[in-house]
Design a protein around this motif. Sequence first.
Motif, PDB file in Angstrom:
ATOM      1  N   SER A  88      45.480  44.776  39.807  1.00 31.06           N
ATOM      2  CA  SER A  88      45.762  46.196  39.624  1.00 31.06           C
ATOM      3  C   SER A  88      47.188  46.434  39.164  1.00 31.06           C
ATOM      4  O   SER A  88      48.118  45.694  39.513  1.00 31.06           O
ATOM      5  CB  SER A  88      45.497  46.965  40.920  1.00 31.06           C
ATOM      6  N   ASP A  89      47.358  47.477  38.327  1.00 31.00           N
ATOM      7  CA  ASP A  89      48.654  47.883  37.778  1.00 31.00           C
ATOM      8  C   ASP A  89      49.284  46.786  36.926  1.00 31.00           C
ATOM      9  O   ASP A  89      50.508  46.742  36.755  1.00 31.00           O
ATOM     10  CB  ASP A  89      49.619  48.307  38.895  1.00 31.00           C
ATOM     11  N   GLY A  90      48.451  45.903  36.383  1.00 28.03           N
ATOM     12  CA  GLY A  90      48.967  44.804  35.579  1.00 28.03           C
ATOM     13  C   GLY A  90      49.152  45.159  34.115  1.00 28.03           C
ATOM     14  O   GLY A  90      48.631  46.148  33.608  1.00 28.03           O
ATOM     15  N   SER A  91      49.909  44.301  33.435  1.00 30.60           N
ATOM     16  CA  SER A  91      50.080  44.374  31.988  1.00 30.60           C
ATOM     17  C   SER A  91      49.385  43.155  31.403  1.00 30.60           C
ATOM     18  O   SER A  91      49.811  42.016  31.632  1.00 30.60           O
ATOM     19  CB  SER A  91      51.570  44.376  31.630  1.00 30.60           C
ATOM     20  N   ILE A  92      48.285  43.376  30.670  1.00 35.30           N
ATOM     21  CA  ILE A  92      47.428  42.278  30.226  1.00 35.30           C
ATOM     22  C   ILE A  92      47.234  42.405  28.719  1.00 35.30           C
ATOM     23  O   ILE A  92      46.527  43.287  28.248  1.00 35.30           O
ATOM     24  CB  ILE A  92      46.077  42.323  30.980  1.00 35.30           C
ATOM     25  N   HIS A  93      47.884  41.521  27.978  1.00 40.26           N
ATOM     26  CA  HIS A  93      47.883  41.609  26.519  1.00 40.26           C
ATOM     27  C   HIS A  93      47.486  40.256  25.907  1.00 40.26           C
ATOM     28  O   HIS A  93      47.944  39.206  26.362  1.00 40.26           O
ATOM     29  CB  HIS A  93      49.259  41.998  25.985  1.00 40.26           C
ATOM     30  N   ARG A  94      46.672  40.306  24.872  1.00 41.59           N
ATOM     31  CA  ARG A  94      46.187  39.121  24.153  1.00 41.59           C
ATOM     32  C   ARG A  94      45.642  38.082  25.141  1.00 41.59           C
ATOM     33  O   ARG A  94      46.165  36.977  25.281  1.00 41.59           O
ATOM     34  CB  ARG A  94      47.278  38.514  23.260  1.00 41.59           C
ATOM     35  N   VAL A  95      44.554  38.466  25.791  1.00 45.98           N
ATOM     36  CA  VAL A  95      43.931  37.625  26.822  1.00 45.98           C
ATOM     37  C   VAL A  95      42.435  37.520  26.536  1.00 45.98           C
ATOM     38  O   VAL A  95      41.806  38.485  26.092  1.00 45.98           O
ATOM     39  CB  VAL A  95      44.173  38.202  28.236  1.00 45.98           C
ATOM     40  N   GLU A  96      41.863  36.347  26.798  1.00 43.59           N
ATOM     41  CA  GLU A  96      40.428  36.137  26.650  1.00 43.59           C
ATOM     42  C   GLU A  96      39.831  35.673  27.976  1.00 43.59           C
ATOM     43  O   GLU A  96      40.376  34.786  28.642  1.00 43.59           O
ATOM     44  CB  GLU A  96      40.140  35.084  25.576  1.00 43.59           C
ATOM     45  N   PHE A  97      38.697  36.287  28.340  1.00 43.15           N
ATOM     46  CA  PHE A  97      37.905  35.872  29.488  1.00 43.15           C
ATOM     47  C   PHE A  97      36.557  35.405  28.938  1.00 43.15           C
ATOM     48  O   PHE A  97      35.735  36.225  28.517  1.00 43.15           O
ATOM     49  CB  PHE A  97      37.694  37.026  30.469  1.00 43.15           C
ATOM     50  N   LYS A  98      36.322  34.101  28.920  1.00 41.14           N
ATOM     51  CA  LYS A  98      35.100  33.548  28.351  1.00 41.14           C
ATOM     52  C   LYS A  98      34.276  32.871  29.440  1.00 41.14           C
ATOM     53  O   LYS A  98      34.779  31.974  30.138  1.00 41.14           O
ATOM     54  CB  LYS A  98      35.435  32.530  27.255  1.00 41.14           C
ATOM     55  N   ASP A  99      33.026  33.308  29.574  1.00 46.90           N
ATOM     56  CA  ASP A  99      32.110  32.722  30.546  1.00 46.90           C
ATOM     57  C   ASP A  99      32.734  32.705  31.946  1.00 46.90           C
ATOM     58  O   ASP A  99      32.705  31.692  32.649  1.00 46.90           O
ATOM     59  CB  ASP A  99      31.724  31.301  30.117  1.00 46.90           C
ATOM     60  N   CYS A 100      33.301  33.831  32.327  1.00 50.38           N
ATOM     61  CA  CYS A 100      33.982  33.945  33.619  1.00 50.38           C
ATOM     62  C   CYS A 100      33.199  34.814  34.594  1.00 50.38           C
ATOM     63  O   CYS A 100      32.416  35.674  34.192  1.00 50.38           O
ATOM     64  CB  CYS A 100      35.376  34.544  33.430  1.00 50.38           C
ATOM     65  N   LYS A 101      33.432  34.584  35.885  1.00 51.62           N
ATOM     66  CA  LYS A 101      32.931  35.478  36.922  1.00 51.62           C
ATOM     67  C   LYS A 101      34.041  36.469  37.263  1.00 51.62           C
ATOM     68  O   LYS A 101      35.141  36.063  37.663  1.00 51.62           O
ATOM     69  CB  LYS A 101      32.525  34.687  38.163  1.00 51.62           C
ATOM     70  N   LEU A 102      33.729  37.728  37.087  1.00 52.45           N
ATOM     71  CA  LEU A 102      34.695  38.810  37.336  1.00 52.45           C
ATOM     72  C   LEU A 102      34.068  39.841  38.275  1.00 52.45           C
ATOM     73  O   LEU A 102      34.311  41.036  38.140  1.00 52.45           O
ATOM     74  CB  LEU A 102      35.106  39.458  36.014  1.00 52.45           C
ATOM     75  N   ILE A 103      33.276  39.362  39.221  1.00 57.48           N
ATOM     76  CA  ILE A 103      32.566  40.268  40.125  1.00 57.48           C
ATOM     77  C   ILE A 103      33.574  40.946  41.052  1.00 57.48           C
ATOM     78  O   ILE A 103      34.288  40.281  41.817  1.00 57.48           O
ATOM     79  CB  ILE A 103      31.519  39.503  40.952  1.00 57.48           C
ATOM     80  N   GLY A 104      33.669  42.263  40.949  1.00 54.86           N
ATOM     81  CA  GLY A 104      34.594  43.012  41.792  1.00 54.86           C
ATOM     82  C   GLY A 104      36.057  42.845  41.451  1.00 54.86           C
ATOM     83  O   GLY A 104      36.935  43.293  42.206  1.00 54.86           O
ATOM     84  N   THR A 105      36.365  42.234  40.329  1.00 55.12           N
ATOM     85  CA  THR A 105      37.763  42.058  39.936  1.00 55.12           C
ATOM     86  C   THR A 105      38.410  43.419  39.684  1.00 55.12           C
ATOM     87  O   THR A 105      37.817  44.298  39.074  1.00 55.12           O
ATOM     88  CB  THR A 105      37.862  41.174  38.677  1.00 55.12           C
TER      89      THR A 105
END
Length: 214
Positions: A88-105
């Motif tokens: 939360s409240d992050g700065s996220i630039h030029r990022v890839e999430f491939k075949d990831c689990k993001l449950i509740g992230t």
Amino acid sequence: MGELKKILKPKLEAELNRNDDIESLIINENYISDTIIENINLDYINEEKVEINGCKFVNVIFNECSLRNVDLLDVVFENCDLSNVDFSDGSIHRVEFKDCKLIGTNFSGGNLQNILFQESLGRYSNFGYSKMKDINFKECNMQGAIFLECNFNSVAFKECNLASSEFTNTLLKKVDFRDSDISEIALTGRELKDAIVSPIQAVELARLLGVIIK
């Protein structure tokens, strides 16, 4: 059908460093750069304002981690489990999430730009109150995800499951939902101005909004 946006890819060095003590760098230095991290578990890390720059994570499990106010720049996550991680409240630039689990992230309140979510499981993930620019969701399960009061600018969904997701007070102008599942999404109705949907989806949305079709 929905076309993906042209976005910038992460910039990684051709040869990345290796370090067996990533947890120490995160906790003691609050900074990692130009490193590949593979086949490990990161457990119970609770840090703020960590900077991760030019890194690649492969087969990494983040277990009960909190990285609030994180700064992710030029980062790739492949086959990683980031479920319930607090970004939360992050700065996220030029990022890839491939075949990831993001449950509740938790991405809430963040500044997200030039990001690819591909073939990832993002059920119940939270993007509420985030600024999202140049974002592609491709073949992701985002069922029950929260996009509450987001600022969308060039966001695309391609063959995604968005059933029961929440878009209340997020303007969806030019967002093309035609090849995604948007059944039972939550919104007030005004968010849909200039959104692109199929005739069948239009009927379903009308029913959600209480319109009687005869």
